[in-house]
Write a protein that holds these residues in place. Sequence first.
Motif, short mmCIF file in Angstrom:
data_model
loop_
_atom_site.label_atom_id
_atom_site.label_comp_id
_atom_site.label_asym_id
_atom_site.label_seq_id
_atom_site.Cartn_x
_atom_site.Cartn_y
_atom_site.Cartn_z
N SER A 28 0.84 -1.20 0.00
CA SER A 28 0.00 0.00 0.00
C SER A 28 0.87 1.24 0.00
O SER A 28 2.05 1.20 0.33
CB SER A 28 -0.91 0.01 1.23
N MET A 47 -9.14 2.10 0.92
CA MET A 47 -8.64 0.74 1.13
C MET A 47 -9.08 -0.20 0.01
O MET A 47 -8.42 -1.21 -0.26
CB MET A 47 -9.12 0.20 2.49
N THR A 54 -3.86 0.52 3.68
CA THR A 54 -4.25 -0.72 4.33
C THR A 54 -4.72 -0.45 5.75
O THR A 54 -4.43 0.61 6.33
CB THR A 54 -3.07 -1.71 4.39
N ASP A 91 -6.49 -7.13 6.36
CA ASP A 91 -5.85 -6.81 5.08
C ASP A 91 -5.71 -8.06 4.21
O ASP A 91 -5.94 -8.01 2.99
CB ASP A 91 -4.47 -6.19 5.31
N GLY A 105 -11.62 -3.11 8.33
CA GLY A 105 -10.32 -2.48 8.46
C GLY A 105 -10.33 -1.11 9.11
O GLY A 105 -9.27 -0.49 9.25
#
Length: 259
Positions: A28, A47, A54, A91, A105
């Motif tokens: 990321s 995301m 992330t 993730d 997340g």
Amino acid sequence: MFGIGSGVSFFVNYAHNTLPVQSSPAISKPIPAGTEYASVRELAEQMSRPGGITSQGLVNYFQERIRTLDPQLSSVIELNPQALESARTLDQERANGKVRGPLHGIPILLKDTIETAGMQTSAGAFALVGEAAGKNAPLVEYLISQGAVILGKTNMTELAGFRGAPDGWSTRGGQTRNPHHPDAQVGGSSSGSAAAVAAGLAPWRWGPKPTARSSCPQHSMVWLGSSPASVCWTAMALSRLASTRTHRARWHGRCSMRR
């Protein structure tokens, strides 16, 4: 369990507005400046993009902000030692095409009255600090099932002011400060939650009681918060503090006078 599924899901979907399931690669980009004030929906969108941020990156980002800024605010009373591990798991699930729900997340903070496995549930009282909780409240289980990462617990007026503690002060967390001005009022018992979000230490927080305990701090620090309705929070495992109609009325009166 009525209320945990219906009431909480209302606020979850209100905060996010439900996004399509997408996956992103494990690598990321760095967390950009200003992310601390992005909405839940904006963070989820970032995301979901290939090469986007992330959950692990977000947790690291907010933990660093807490370590840097919170010594002056005393808004966060405890960090979750399992937050990074949970973020890594989420993730990996996203990379494999699985998204649990609209909070997948997203790091969130919980008030120190909500039982959370591996953490204290003390209502801000040092006297109630002891063995960490062995299970999650139903509310916490639901939030985790929707993909939330429990970032930590927020400071509060000790025992929700039950013994006359000053607003925002607890023996465990000290005095919460308003991030806009250190001498400004912090409102009711959810002052730590309000200060943390206002200072950009988390994108969202959760605490019981949609009365003055939440609305006064939100009003003082200018942000929009959410709390489960009474029918929901009565089903949660909370710290040992009785809630009575008289106590609720007293808090409502205090908030009304401040306005």
